[in-house]
Design a protein around this motif. Structure first.
Motif, mmCIF file in Angstrom:
data_model
loop_
_atom_site.group_PDB
_atom_site.id
_atom_site.type_symbol
_atom_site.label_atom_id
_atom_site.label_comp_id
_atom_site.label_asym_id
_atom_site.label_seq_id
_atom_site.Cartn_x
_atom_site.Cartn_y
_atom_site.Cartn_z
ATOM 1 N N ILE A 158 26.511 62.955 43.547
ATOM 2 C CA ILE A 158 27.214 61.732 43.150
ATOM 3 C C ILE A 158 26.134 60.712 42.814
ATOM 4 O O ILE A 158 25.647 59.973 43.670
ATOM 5 N N SER A 159 25.721 60.701 41.567
ATOM 6 C CA SER A 159 24.573 59.913 41.137
ATOM 7 C C SER A 159 24.887 58.421 41.162
ATOM 8 O O SER A 159 26.051 57.997 41.165
ATOM 9 N N THR A 160 23.829 57.626 41.148
ATOM 10 C CA THR A 160 24.015 56.177 41.090
ATOM 11 C C THR A 160 24.658 55.768 39.771
ATOM 12 O O THR A 160 25.401 54.781 39.721
ATOM 13 N N GLN A 161 24.384 56.510 38.684
ATOM 14 C CA GLN A 161 25.016 56.199 37.403
ATOM 15 C C GLN A 161 26.533 56.354 37.498
ATOM 16 O O GLN A 161 27.291 55.525 36.988
ATOM 17 N N ALA A 162 26.976 57.443 38.159
ATOM 18 C CA ALA A 162 28.417 57.642 38.331
ATOM 19 C C ALA A 162 29.016 56.529 39.176
ATOM 20 O O ALA A 162 30.125 56.050 38.903
ATOM 21 N N CYS A 163 28.289 56.108 40.197
ATOM 22 C CA CYS A 163 28.778 55.022 41.049
ATOM 23 C C CYS A 163 28.883 53.712 40.277
ATOM 24 O O CYS A 163 29.829 52.932 40.476
ATOM 25 N N VAL A 164 27.923 53.454 39.380
ATOM 26 C CA VAL A 164 27.970 52.231 38.566
ATOM 27 C C VAL A 164 29.216 52.235 37.683
ATOM 28 O O VAL A 164 29.868 51.194 37.488
ATOM 29 N N VAL A 165 29.564 53.397 37.136
ATOM 30 C CA VAL A 165 30.765 53.488 36.302
ATOM 31 C C VAL A 165 32.005 53.107 37.108
ATOM 32 O O VAL A 165 32.846 52.307 36.657
ATOM 33 N N ILE A 166 32.120 53.665 38.314
ATOM 34 C CA ILE A 166 33.291 53.374 39.137
ATOM 35 C C ILE A 166 33.303 51.921 39.576
ATOM 36 O O ILE A 166 34.340 51.246 39.547
ATOM 37 N N ARG A 167 32.148 51.412 39.978
ATOM 38 C CA ARG A 167 32.094 50.015 40.399
ATOM 39 C C ARG A 167 32.423 49.075 39.241
ATOM 40 O O ARG A 167 33.012 48.008 39.431
ATOM 41 N N SER A 168 32.057 49.464 38.026
ATOM 42 C CA SER A 168 32.401 48.659 36.843
ATOM 43 C C SER A 168 33.906 48.632 36.631
ATOM 44 O O SER A 168 34.493 47.579 36.347
ATOM 45 N N MET A 169 34.540 49.802 36.782
ATOM 46 C CA MET A 169 35.993 49.853 36.643
ATOM 47 C C MET A 169 36.670 48.989 37.708
ATOM 48 O O MET A 169 37.621 48.242 37.416
ATOM 49 N N GLU A 170 36.192 49.096 38.941
ATOM 50 C CA GLU A 170 36.786 48.308 40.022
ATOM 51 C C GLU A 170 36.616 46.812 39.767
ATOM 52 O O GLU A 170 37.528 46.025 40.060
ATOM 53 N N TYR A 171 35.474 46.429 39.221
ATOM 54 C CA TYR A 171 35.205 45.009 38.965
ATOM 55 C C TYR A 171 36.169 44.464 37.912
ATOM 56 O O TYR A 171 36.744 43.367 38.081
ATOM 57 N N VAL A 172 36.367 45.207 36.827
ATOM 58 C CA VAL A 172 37.269 44.759 35.763
ATOM 59 C C VAL A 172 38.713 44.758 36.256
ATOM 60 O O VAL A 172 39.485 43.839 35.955
ATOM 61 N N CYS A 173 39.103 45.788 37.024
ATOM 62 C CA CYS A 173 40.468 45.832 37.550
ATOM 63 C C CYS A 173 40.729 44.658 38.493
ATOM 64 O O CYS A 173 41.833 44.091 38.500
ATOM 65 N N ALA A 174 39.732 44.309 39.291
ATOM 66 C CA ALA A 174 39.897 43.165 40.191
ATOM 67 C C ALA A 174 40.096 41.867 39.398
ATOM 68 O O ALA A 174 40.894 41.003 39.784
ATOM 69 N N GLU A 175 39.376 41.732 38.274
ATOM 70 C CA GLU A 175 39.531 40.549 37.432
ATOM 71 C C GLU A 175 40.935 40.485 36.832
ATOM 72 O O GLU A 175 41.584 39.427 36.839
ATOM 73 N N VAL A 176 41.416 41.615 36.337
ATOM 74 C CA VAL A 176 42.758 41.659 35.745
ATOM 75 C C VAL A 176 43.813 41.388 36.816
ATOM 76 O O VAL A 176 44.822 40.700 36.565
ATOM 77 N N LYS A 177 43.615 41.935 38.012
ATOM 78 C CA LYS A 177 44.564 41.696 39.100
ATOM 79 C C LYS A 177 44.686 40.206 39.397
ATOM 80 O O LYS A 177 45.795 39.688 39.600
ATOM 81 N N THR A 178 43.562 39.500 39.395
ATOM 82 C CA THR A 178 43.581 38.060 39.636
ATOM 83 C C THR A 178 44.377 37.333 38.557
ATOM 84 O O THR A 178 45.181 36.428 38.863
ATOM 85 N N HIS A 179 44.200 37.728 37.287
ATOM 86 C CA HIS A 179 44.910 37.057 36.190
ATOM 87 C C HIS A 179 46.413 37.327 36.261
ATOM 88 O O HIS A 179 47.219 36.422 36.022
ATOM 89 N N ILE A 180 46.799 38.554 36.596
ATOM 90 C CA ILE A 180 48.228 38.866 36.680
ATOM 91 C C ILE A 180 48.870 38.119 37.842
ATOM 92 O O ILE A 180 50.006 37.620 37.747
ATOM 93 N N GLN A 181 48.154 38.014 38.955
ATOM 94 C CA GLN A 181 48.678 37.237 40.080
ATOM 95 C C GLN A 181 48.824 35.767 39.714
ATOM 96 O O GLN A 181 49.759 35.092 40.173
ATOM 97 N N THR A 182 47.925 35.263 38.869
ATOM 98 C CA THR A 182 48.049 33.879 38.396
ATOM 99 C C THR A 182 49.287 33.719 37.528
ATOM 100 O O THR A 182 50.007 32.703 37.624
ATOM 101 N N LEU A 183 49.552 34.705 36.674
ATOM 102 C CA LEU A 183 50.761 34.660 35.856
ATOM 103 C C LEU A 183 52.016 34.662 36.726
ATOM 104 O O LEU A 183 53.020 34.008 36.404
ATOM 105 N N ALA A 184 51.969 35.419 37.856
ATOM 106 C CA ALA A 184 53.141 35.498 38.735
ATOM 107 C C ALA A 184 53.463 34.156 39.377
ATOM 108 O O ALA A 184 54.619 33.893 39.741
ATOM 109 N N THR A 185 52.465 33.288 39.502
ATOM 110 C CA THR A 185 52.712 31.973 40.105
ATOM 111 C C THR A 185 53.409 31.010 39.145
ATOM 112 O O THR A 185 53.838 29.936 39.563
#
Length: 545
Positions: A158-185
């Motif tokens: 499980i290379s560091t490159q593979a981990c960077v890919v997953i962490r990048s996905m998690e980072y973008v998903c967290a950003e989108v989650k914040t925006h959708i929660q803002t829309l819900a308010t």
């Protein structure tokens, strides 16, 4: 402005930036007009409904065009991605930063838009805006995963490159989650708010799907670790206890696999580890089905040991520290319990059977803390010569159904394989109520420490209260179980100073009703080590008694 938002057939790549700029100019101008109406407190009935709908359409058109423009930027950033952490304290790559900044800029502009009358966006507009954000994160995760697989990162770790890919996905998903929660308010509609929040629950699926593809790229044959370890154990040893199974080789290989992501917790990508466990666990279930059909009891026992150590390595806080979901943990416990049964020898199954009987006896004792509890009074200890069992007294109340029948106590040491020279013993028949036996039985050479508690339990002493019959089998009324491990050790001089033990009597089980033993009597292969047909057939016949 004539274009199609979804397929972009009427807007070329060169025209797209200008079209987005024009759409924003129109939207910004209308927003300023709306602000004038808000500041002057323009009555709501003077704002036509058609204007509300047209303004929402302009917002969605600009957002849709911006989404397509952002996708083009995603592709550029991913092509330049080197799969290294951009910042020292964060594990995501440069493309994730770019994608997050683009979406944040878009939502900041949306946040600053003034709606007609200051009432805010409607339900359909909010739903469409949330959908656009979800589509953007889906496109980003798919593009990033595809780029990683095209570059052929097959490292068998499980290379560091593979981990960077997953962490990048998690980072973008967290950003989108914040925006959708803002829309819900922005809505007071409870159902709509729940619908928007539910969309955030599916964002993790994009990360998990990407982790599955990436792990297959990095570890195409990780399942072979279990298969090869299982075969190696069978070739090198006829035993199948924890000490003989070479599980250390499997753990050493797993340590090499996770080493890059564990050296620096910056690259700790939990979805990849979840997928690693899922693949190993799924393969273990597949091997389990094969070994059951082939009646390979040794391999089943070894598979259980390998699976246990794999689970401990991945989930222990002292090693990897992976936290499995509750549903996954429960499924693992179920499979491990099944492996304990299908891979057990007849001796181990008998130990498990009497362990269940003893647990039921303990539960009944706790539930019936009164004078109506039926008990048998005994005194058991180990002396210098072996086990000494003093049967003192049975329960009163006419257990035999008739005062003329009388009762006796039959004593056995179980499982029989542990005590091949110890034959069952019986007291004399007592017709008194309560029956006072006052008989001492000695079993020379029998001490504690029979069996392995990890493999199913140690030996036990069983005491059955019976009424004999002249021309048929005896009637078994009650039974008590005493684990050999619970019996104290003393000397002959101090035997009489020991206190008596009151054992709760329970109704005996039919061994044929105990599912593992029933399966064993039907499917057990031949051989003294693997089965004991006499033991099982004896138990079934006594159950009928």
């Amino acid at each position: 402005m004539r274009y199609t938002i979804d397929n972009m057939t009427e807007v070329t790549y060169i025209q797209l930036p200008h079209t987005v700029q024009t759409a924003w100019y129109l939207l910004n101008t209308l927003s300023k007009v709306n602000k004038i109406g808000i500041d002057t407190r323009l009555p709501q009935h003077l704002i036509p409904q058609e204007y509300h709908e047209s303004f929402s359409t302009v917002v969605l058109q600009w957002l849709g065009l911006s989404k397509h423009l952002a996708v083009l930027e995603f592709e550029k950033d991913v092509e330049e991605e080197v799969f290294e952490a951009e910042y020292h304290l964060e594990g995501h790559g440069r493309s994730a930063t770019g994608a997050s900044d683009l979406m944040k800029a878009m939502m900041d502009r949306v946040e600053g838009v003034k709606w007609p009358g200051g009432v805010g966006p409607g339900a359909s507009t909010l739903t469409t805006m949330a959908q656009q954000l979800v589509e953007m994160v889906h496109t980003y995760t798919h593009t990033l995963t595809h780029a990683f697989t095209l570059r052929g990162h097959t490292t068998n770790t499980i290379s560091t490159q593979a981990c960077v890919v997953i962490r990048s996905m998690e980072y973008v998903c967290a950003e989108v989650k914040t925006h959708i929660q803002t829309l819900a308010t922005k809505t007071t509609n409870g159902d709509l708010k729940h619908q928007l929040e539910d969309r955030t629950l599916h964002l993790q699926e994009y990360v998990d799907d990407g982790a599955e593809i990436i792990l297959r790229q990095c570890l195409p044959n990780v399942e072979n670790l279990l298969t090869n370890s299982n075969k190696r154990n069978n070739d090198n040893s006829g035993n199948s206890d924890d000490d003989s199974v070479n599980w250390q080789h499997l753990i050493a290989q797993l340590e090499l696999i996770v080493a890059p992501s564990m050296e620096n917790l910056l690259y700790f990508a939990e979805p990849l580890l979840q997928q690693l466990w899922f693949r190993l666990f799924t393969h273990a279930k597949h091997l389990m089905d094969i070994y059951i059909k082939g009646e390979w009891r040794d391999r089943l026992r070894e598979l259980r040991i390998l699976l246990e150590h794999t689970h401990t390595f991945l989930t222990s806080p002292d090693s990897v520290g992976l936290v499995l979901p509750q549903v996954v943990q429960e499924e693992y416990n179920t499979v491990l319990s099944d492996l304990h049964i299908v891979g057990a020898t007849s001796t181990q199954l008998m130990c498990q059977f009497y362990n269940e009987r003893y647990n039921e006896q303990q539960r009944q004792q706790q539930q019936q803390q009164d004078n109506n509890t039926l008990v048998i009074i005994v005194n058991a200890c180990y002396t210098d010569t072996g086990l000494r069992l003093h049967i003192v007294q049975g329960p009163g109340g006419g257990i035999g159904g008739s005062s003329n029948s009388g009762v006796l106590v039959k004593v056995r040491l179980e499982p029989q394989q542990y005590f091949p020279t110890c034959q069952p013993r019986k007291t004399r028949i007592i017709k008194d109520n309560p029956p006072v036996f006052n008989e001492v039985m000695e079993f020379p050479g029998v001490f504690g420490g029979y069996g392995n508690t990890d493999e199913g339990g140690e030996g036990v002493v069983t005491m059955q209260l019976r009424t004999p019959r002249l021309f048929s089998s005896a009637t078994v009324h009650f039974e008590a179980v005493l684990p050999l491990a619970d019996i104290p050790t003393t000397t002959h001089d101090q035997v009489l100073q020991l206190q008596h033990t009151h054992l709760t009597l329970t109704r005996p089980w039919k061994l044929s009703s105990y599912k593992p033993l029933e399966a064993l009597s039907i499917q057990a292969p031949g051989g003294a080590d693997e089965s004991c047909p006499g033991q099982i057939s004896r138990g079934v016949s006594e159950g009928a008694e």
